[in-house]
Design a protein around this motif. Structure first.
Motif, PDB file in Angstrom:
ATOM      1  N   VAL A 170       3.823   7.161  11.214  1.00  0.00           N
ATOM      2  CA  VAL A 170       2.568   6.784  10.602  1.00  0.00           C
ATOM      3  C   VAL A 170       2.560   5.318   9.995  1.00  0.00           C
ATOM      4  CG1 VAL A 170       0.991   7.269   8.639  1.00  0.00           C
ATOM      5  CG2 VAL A 170       1.866   9.215   9.954  1.00  0.00           C
ATOM      6  N   HIS A 171       3.588   4.816   9.511  1.00  0.00           N
ATOM      7  CA  HIS A 171       3.730   3.403   9.032  1.00  0.00           C
ATOM      8  C   HIS A 171       4.199   2.374  10.138  1.00  0.00           C
ATOM      9  CE1 HIS A 171       2.573   5.541   5.563  1.00  0.00           C
ATOM     10  NE2 HIS A 171       3.443   6.228   5.472  1.00  0.00           N
ATOM     11  N   THR A 172       3.482   2.282  10.999  1.00  0.00           N
ATOM     12  CA  THR A 172       4.126   1.422  12.283  1.00  0.00           C
ATOM     13  C   THR A 172       4.272   0.019  12.001  1.00  0.00           C
ATOM     14  OG1 THR A 172       2.078   1.794  13.394  1.00  0.00           O
ATOM     15  CG2 THR A 172       3.251   3.501  13.683  1.00  0.00           C
ATOM     16  N   ASP A 173       3.435  -0.505  11.139  1.00  0.00           N
ATOM     17  CA  ASP A 173       3.475  -2.125  11.066  1.00  0.00           C
ATOM     18  C   ASP A 173       5.023  -2.505  11.061  1.00  0.00           C
ATOM     19  OD1 ASP A 173       3.471  -4.647  10.490  1.00  0.00           O
ATOM     20  OD2 ASP A 173       1.674  -4.447   9.079  1.00  0.00           O
ATOM     21  N   PRO A 174       5.552  -3.231  12.066  1.00  0.00           N
ATOM     22  CA  PRO A 174       6.693  -3.579  11.863  1.00  0.00           C
ATOM     23  C   PRO A 174       7.235  -4.779  10.961  1.00  0.00           C
ATOM     24  CG  PRO A 174       5.553  -5.032  13.747  1.00  0.00           C
ATOM     25  CD  PRO A 174       4.837  -3.712  13.189  1.00  0.00           C
ATOM     26  N   ALA A 175       6.185  -5.320  10.101  1.00  0.00           N
ATOM     27  CA  ALA A 175       6.366  -6.277   9.045  1.00  0.00           C
ATOM     28  C   ALA A 175       6.496  -5.374   7.646  1.00  0.00           C
ATOM     29  CB  ALA A 175       5.117  -6.981   8.639  1.00  0.00           C
ATOM     30  N   LEU A 176       6.344  -3.918   7.746  1.00  0.00           N
ATOM     31  CA  LEU A 176       6.636  -3.272   6.518  1.00  0.00           C
ATOM     32  C   LEU A 176       8.154  -2.841   6.284  1.00  0.00           C
ATOM     33  CD1 LEU A 176       3.714  -0.316   6.819  1.00  0.00           C
ATOM     34  CD2 LEU A 176       3.981  -2.182   5.160  1.00  0.00           C
ATOM     35  N   GLU A 177       8.443  -3.206   5.069  1.00  0.00           N
ATOM     36  CA  GLU A 177       9.823  -2.676   4.788  1.00  0.00           C
ATOM     37  C   GLU A 177       9.542  -1.193   3.637  1.00  0.00           C
ATOM     38  OE1 GLU A 177      12.087  -6.795   3.918  1.00  0.00           O
ATOM     39  OE2 GLU A 177      10.851  -6.174   2.139  1.00  0.00           O
ATOM     40  N   ALA A 178      10.493  -0.595   4.209  1.00  0.00           N
ATOM     41  CA  ALA A 178      10.673   0.958   3.595  1.00  0.00           C
ATOM     42  C   ALA A 178      11.444   0.983   2.451  1.00  0.00           C
ATOM     43  CB  ALA A 178      11.048   1.765   4.546  1.00  0.00           C
TER      44      ALA A 178
ATOM     45  N   GLY B 282      28.391  -3.512   1.650  1.00  0.00           N
ATOM     46  CA  GLY B 282      27.931  -4.276   3.061  1.00  0.00           C
ATOM     47  C   GLY B 282      26.923  -5.289   2.817  1.00  0.00           C
ATOM     48  N   GLY B 283      26.503  -5.410   1.409  1.00  0.00           N
ATOM     49  CA  GLY B 283      25.380  -6.398   1.290  1.00  0.00           C
ATOM     50  C   GLY B 283      24.049  -5.770   1.031  1.00  0.00           C
ATOM     51  N   GLU B 284      22.954  -6.752   0.954  1.00  0.00           N
ATOM     52  CA  GLU B 284      21.684  -6.264   0.894  1.00  0.00           C
ATOM     53  C   GLU B 284      21.206  -5.919   2.257  1.00  0.00           C
ATOM     54  OE1 GLU B 284      18.214  -8.742  -0.883  1.00  0.00           O
ATOM     55  OE2 GLU B 284      18.285  -9.293   1.037  1.00  0.00           O
ATOM     56  N   VAL B 285      20.177  -4.867   2.258  1.00  0.00           N
ATOM     57  CA  VAL B 285      19.848  -4.379   3.497  1.00  0.00           C
ATOM     58  C   VAL B 285      18.197  -4.465   3.073  1.00  0.00           C
ATOM     59  CG1 VAL B 285      21.585  -2.526   3.962  1.00  0.00           C
ATOM     60  CG2 VAL B 285      19.758  -1.938   2.552  1.00  0.00           C
ATOM     61  N   ARG B 286      17.640  -4.653   4.353  1.00  0.00           N
ATOM     62  CA  ARG B 286      16.019  -4.542   4.486  1.00  0.00           C
ATOM     63  C   ARG B 286      15.532  -3.783   5.704  1.00  0.00           C
ATOM     64  NH1 ARG B 286      13.473  -8.111   1.078  1.00  0.00           N
ATOM     65  NH2 ARG B 286      14.693  -9.545  -0.136  1.00  0.00           N
ATOM     66  N   TRP B 287      15.338  -2.429   5.279  1.00  0.00           N
ATOM     67  CA  TRP B 287      15.184  -1.383   6.331  1.00  0.00           C
ATOM     68  C   TRP B 287      13.612  -1.079   6.534  1.00  0.00           C
ATOM     69  CZ3 TRP B 287      18.908   2.661   4.457  1.00  0.00           C
ATOM     70  CH2 TRP B 287      20.358   2.392   4.782  1.00  0.00           C
ATOM     71  N   GLY B 288      13.202  -1.127   7.539  1.00  0.00           N
ATOM     72  CA  GLY B 288      11.666  -0.561   7.837  1.00  0.00           C
ATOM     73  C   GLY B 288      11.731   0.910   8.089  1.00  0.00           C
ATOM     74  N   PHE B 289      10.499   1.359   8.173  1.00  0.00           N
ATOM     75  CA  PHE B 289      10.462   2.864   8.299  1.00  0.00           C
ATOM     76  C   PHE B 289      11.397   3.561   9.432  1.00  0.00           C
ATOM     77  CE2 PHE B 289       7.321   1.851   5.175  1.00  0.00           C
ATOM     78  CZ  PHE B 289       7.222   2.924   4.406  1.00  0.00           C
TER      79      PHE B 289
ATOM     80  N   GLY C 100       2.258  -0.880   1.937  1.00  0.00           N
ATOM     81  CA  GLY C 100       2.522  -2.293   1.524  1.00  0.00           C
ATOM     82  C   GLY C 100       2.737  -2.583   0.235  1.00  0.00           C
ATOM     83  N   ASP C 101       2.540  -1.610  -0.870  1.00  0.00           N
ATOM     84  CA  ASP C 101       3.026  -1.767  -2.243  1.00  0.00           C
ATOM     85  C   ASP C 101       4.463  -1.775  -2.180  1.00  0.00           C
ATOM     86  OD1 ASP C 101       0.654  -1.926  -3.669  1.00  0.00           O
ATOM     87  OD2 ASP C 101       0.355   0.125  -4.057  1.00  0.00           O
ATOM     88  N   ARG C 102       4.991  -2.779  -3.101  1.00  0.00           N
ATOM     89  CA  ARG C 102       6.528  -2.957  -3.323  1.00  0.00           C
ATOM     90  C   ARG C 102       6.662  -2.176  -4.665  1.00  0.00           C
ATOM     91  NH1 ARG C 102       8.580  -6.005   0.469  1.00  0.00           N
ATOM     92  NH2 ARG C 102      10.142  -6.785  -0.854  1.00  0.00           N
ATOM     93  N   TYR C 103       7.419  -1.063  -4.723  1.00  0.00           N
ATOM     94  CA  TYR C 103       7.590  -0.482  -5.832  1.00  0.00           C
ATOM     95  C   TYR C 103       8.881  -0.412  -6.279  1.00  0.00           C
ATOM     96  CZ  TYR C 103       7.084   4.250  -8.406  1.00  0.00           C
ATOM     97  OH  TYR C 103       6.962   5.494  -9.024  1.00  0.00           O
ATOM     98  N   LEU C 104       9.039  -0.990  -7.799  1.00  0.00           N
ATOM     99  CA  LEU C 104      10.405  -1.188  -8.249  1.00  0.00           C
ATOM    100  C   LEU C 104      10.947   0.391  -8.948  1.00  0.00           C
ATOM    101  CD1 LEU C 104      12.836  -3.166  -8.614  1.00  0.00           C
ATOM    102  CD2 LEU C 104      11.822  -3.558 -10.862  1.00  0.00           C
TER     103      LEU C 104
ATOM    104  N   ALA D 157       6.988   9.624  -2.882  1.00  0.00           N
ATOM    105  CA  ALA D 157       5.593   9.204  -2.851  1.00  0.00           C
ATOM    106  C   ALA D 157       5.515   7.728  -1.952  1.00  0.00           C
ATOM    107  CB  ALA D 157       5.167   8.707  -4.294  1.00  0.00           C
ATOM    108  N   CYS D 158       6.631   7.075  -2.100  1.00  0.00           N
ATOM    109  CA  CYS D 158       6.873   5.789  -1.167  1.00  0.00           C
ATOM    110  C   CYS D 158       6.689   6.325   0.311  1.00  0.00           C
ATOM    111  CB  CYS D 158       8.032   5.020  -1.391  1.00  0.00           C
ATOM    112  SG  CYS D 158       7.959   4.061  -3.114  1.00  0.00           S
ATOM    113  N   LEU D 159       7.514   7.248   0.675  1.00  0.00           N
ATOM    114  CA  LEU D 159       7.397   7.730   2.126  1.00  0.00           C
ATOM    115  C   LEU D 159       6.174   8.077   2.318  1.00  0.00           C
ATOM    116  CD1 LEU D 159      11.042   9.561   2.192  1.00  0.00           C
ATOM    117  CD2 LEU D 159      10.109   7.580   3.758  1.00  0.00           C
ATOM    118  N   LEU D 160       5.268   8.772   1.725  1.00  0.00           N
ATOM    119  CA  LEU D 160       4.207   9.303   1.988  1.00  0.00           C
ATOM    120  C   LEU D 160       3.014   8.150   1.984  1.00  0.00           C
ATOM    121  CD1 LEU D 160       4.026  12.264  -0.434  1.00  0.00           C
ATOM    122  CD2 LEU D 160       3.805  12.457   2.021  1.00  0.00           C
TER     123      LEU D 160
END
Length: 540
Positions: A33-41, A48-55, A230-234, A251-254
């Protein structure tokens, strides 16, 4: 009695695509559903350091953990416990196990080994994920060195180190078709988790909820509070609590929001991360927001991306709502109410309500649920009349694990859940939570509700936090004792005079105790038992 209200028109509607039927399907659904490649999940740091994963990447990581669970012998219905702080591996390990039909048992990270062992034993957990080093404690070694009975537990794996690597490596041999088949075998009415109540007033109880309940509740919750793609939830709320796991991770996955887990709440670090990561959403108890608002370096951080803030408690001062909007710059502030036995949510107050409504009410019931106020005799009370809050709907738990007597006491005939909270409904159907039944005390024959008194004290310009409890008194039976956290030196006379101007005499605390902070558990819940013992002169 109030039935669910229509969802306000301004609330964003559910994104296209049928909701998944189970949490086992959720990661694949989110990636589809969340297919925008710019979205970070997920954005996180760790081994292993920082990760930035898409969905799609998050889906793949969870799938790898699911295959590992299969290789490890996790069967449908097995209980899998997790005793660890917020991290990306908490998310992948937990959702991987749930994806093959396991029942998740989160364990409070504040627990001592004996307390954790009690949950592991009573839940029947066969596998435990934990940590070897968190805040200087080796959880795995402490648990196994405690000498406690661990029941059905067969293996313990640490999330960081060789254990985790070996766990994933074993899963590489499991065909993905088997993972998919295991996920398809999970049904909406299957249990997805057993979350234990805080146990602040007695032995904790295991609350059983299902996949279908959880997805329906948090789809509604995300829509009602305005969580957007696209919200960024701490995520500062601990994952062992519904606020962190369900109103956070799930909720973030949904919604298609980015998860930014925080292992430990530190106001300075949170301010830095809000600025650096352009965080848009923050949820937490009032103390989280007090800490940020009053931090000496708040003004040095760019918080302009923050737009959505959520909090909840019996006493949320209207001034705090305004401070979140003005000082932190978050225009959308909501309050909500729920308990573990209601899947974490009963009602939500919309973000566009005025500060007084947001502060003094917890809004309208979730769609598909009902709220009523009942007298001690079980009579349904009218608008403005205080009584026990009772709720009915799809979000009510399936019961307490292995405790039919407690279940029967909590869930009445007709499916009404007794919350143990005192509240009122106004003419609009908005719910106000005034106190806990157990917190009420009687002064010379008059009922005193601590939350009402606390709310008055919090209006004093120098009082940052307050809690009121009843203490034995030879003449009146009980009197109020107030514990306050202050911005400056305050004497008892000033506080007494303030309270007397605004409260009936029997409600005015007879003693005021200034403390550096109030005792709370990791979920932000006030530990009034400790305060009652202190007020009565007992050892904590």
């Amino acid at each position: 009695m109030i039935s669910p209200q229509q969802v306000p028109q301004q609330v964003p509607q559910q994104r296209s695509g049928q909701l998944p039927n189970t949490l086992a399907e959720l990661p694949d659904w989110a990636a589809a559903v969340h297919t925008d490649p710019a979205l970070e999940a997920l954005v996180g740091s760790g081994a292993g350091g920082e990760v930035r994963w898409g969905f799609p990447r998050l889906r793949d990581e969870i799938a790898a953990a699911a295959r590992a669970a299969v290789a490890h012998g996790v069967r449908h219905g097995d209980r899998v416990a997790i005793w660890a702080p917020n991290s990306r591996r908490w998310i992948t390990a937990a959702l991987g196990a749930v994806a093959v039909g396991a029942v998740l048992v989160p364990v409070n990270t504040r627990y001592k080994p004996a307390e954790a062992a009690d949950i592991v034993r009573r839940s029947g957990a066969r596998l435990l994920f934990t940590e070897h080093d968190f805040l200087g404690t080796d959880y795995a070694a402490a648990l196994h060195g405690s000498g406690e009975d661990l029941g059905a537990l067969r293996s313990t794996l640490t999330l960081h180190g060789p254990d985790w690597d070996a766990y994933l490596a074993a899963g590489a041999a499991v065909p993905d078709a088997e993972r998919i088949a295991r996920a398809a075998a999970v049904r909406p009415d299957d249990l997805c988790d057993i979350l234990y109540t805080s146990g602040t007033t007695g032995r904790s109880k295991g609350v059983m909820t299902t996949h279908g309940q959880t997805l329906r509740v948090y789809s509604d919750w995300a829509r009602l509070v305005g969580l957007r793609t696209g919200d960024r939830y701490l995520l500062v709320n601990p994952f062992f609590h519904t606020f962190g796991y369900k109103a956070g991770v799930l909720a973030c996955l949904l919604a298609g929001a980015t998860m930014l887990p925080e292992a430990v709440y530190d106001a300075g670090r949170v301010l830095e991360r809000i600025a650096a990561e352009r965080v848009t959403c923050l949820m937490g108890p009032p103390t989280v927001f007090h800490g940020l608002i009053h931090h000496p370096r708040r003004a040095a951080h760019d918080l302009s991306a923050l737009r959505l803030a959520g909090t909840g408690a019996a006493t949320v001062p209207a001034t705090l709502v305004e401070e979140i909007r003005v000082e932190l710059g978050a225009p959308d502030v909501f309050t909500a109410y729920g308990l573990t036995e209601s899947c974490g949510v009963v009602s939500v107050c919309p973000t566009d309500a005025d500060a007084e409504t947001v502060a003094h009410t917890v809004g309208l019931p979730l769609p598909g649920t009902e709220i009523r106020i009942a007298s001690p005799l079980g009579e349904v009370l009218g608008p403005g009349e205080p009584g026990e809050i009772q709720v009915r709907g799809h979000h009510v738990m399936r019961g307490y694990l292995d405790d039919p007597a407690a279940t029967a006491e909590a869930v009445l005939d007709g499916g009404w859940l007794r919350t143990g909270d005192i509240g009122t409904l106004d003419g609009r159907g908005y719910l106000t939570v005034t106190d806990r039944l157990k917190d009420m005390y009687v002064v010379g024959g008059f009922n005193a509700y601590p939350a009402e008194i606390e709310h008055v004290l919090l209006r004093h310009e120098a009082v940052r936090d307050a809690a009121v409890v009843g203490a034995p008194d030879a003449r009146l039976g009980e009197v109020g004792v107030a514990f306050v956290v202050t911005e400056r030196a305050l004497d008892e006379g000033e506080l007494t005079a303030w309270a007397r101007e605004r409260l009936a005499n029997f409600k005015v605390p007879r003693r005021f105790v200034v403390v550096p902070e109030l005792p709370r558990n990791a979920g932000g819940k006030l530990l009034k038992g400790e305060l009652r013992r202190a007020a009565a002169g007992e050892d904590a």
